[in-house]
Design an enzyme around this catalytic site. Structure first.
Site, mmCIF file in Angstrom:
data_model
loop_
_atom_site.group_PDB
_atom_site.id
_atom_site.type_symbol
_atom_site.label_atom_id
_atom_site.label_comp_id
_atom_site.label_asym_id
_atom_site.label_seq_id
_atom_site.Cartn_x
_atom_site.Cartn_y
_atom_site.Cartn_z
ATOM 1 C CD GLU A 129 -2.900 -1.449 -0.180
ATOM 2 O OE1 GLU A 129 -2.934 -0.129 -0.702
ATOM 3 O OE2 GLU A 129 -3.113 -2.222 -0.636
ATOM 4 C CB CYS A 144 6.950 -7.657 -7.144
ATOM 5 S SG CYS A 144 7.214 -6.249 -6.704
#
Length: 179
Positions: A129, A144
């Site tokens: 985030e 990732c």
């Protein structure tokens, strides 16, 4: 170096944020900043029995200063209107992000508690985030931390850092320039 303010939303496991915030901060070049708490009641949707992520994100945005990113770590279940749930939401680019631990707990799936697994998942989602606040989009590399997380299994598959491509995109953006 920009600061990272962490806001506890609800009751989180003791020590969890202390365990994950420094590592995420190092990856993104953020210094730990102030810590505070937020009562999420204003974002509760009675019909869904969940909390509107956008409402929490808006309140977090009000808490930011020019040189500070803010991330909310929520113990509550988050949603956006078009999805059943989300693990988090962020301004992209911006200064505010929120992620939820609610569905990251093994207990949510009827399994015994596993603090280590919870901490790893939480760190990945915090990094994910906050990556959006730097303008990073979802990455096609499933390993990732910026890869999409439609399920807890997808969270478990990702790594706890950024791939080389996402790291390069961060460097191209240079020092954190708050918006």
């Amino acid at each position: 170096m920009p600061k990272l303010a962490v806001v506890e939303i609800g009751d989180l496991p003791a020590g969890l944020l202390d365990a994950i915030t420094p590592g995420v901060g190092r990856i993104l070049g953020l210094d730990p900043g102030p810590r505070s708490r937020l009562d999420p009641a204003f974002a509760y949707d009675e019909r869904r029995r969940q909390y509107l992520a956008a409402a929490l994100l808006g309140r977090l945005r009000e808490l930011t200063a020019d040189d500070t990113l803010v991330v909310g770590a929520a113990a509550v279940d988050l949603f956006i209107p078009i999805l059943t749930f989300v693990f988090g939401e962020a301004e992209m680019p911006g200064r505010a992000a929120v992620f939820s631990l609610h569905r990251l707990h093994e207990e949510f799936y009827g399994l015994p508690p596993n603090y280590s697994l919870l901490a790893g998942r939480a760190a990945k989602e915090m990094l994910h985030e906050l990556g959006h606040t730097f303008g990073l989009a979802h990455c096609p590399d499933y390993a990732c931390a910026m890869s999409s997380s439609p399920s807890v299994e997808a969270v478990d598959l990702k790594g706890n850092t950024l791939c080389n491509g996402c790291r390069r995109r961060l460097k191209v953006r240079g020092a954190r320039a708050p918006v």
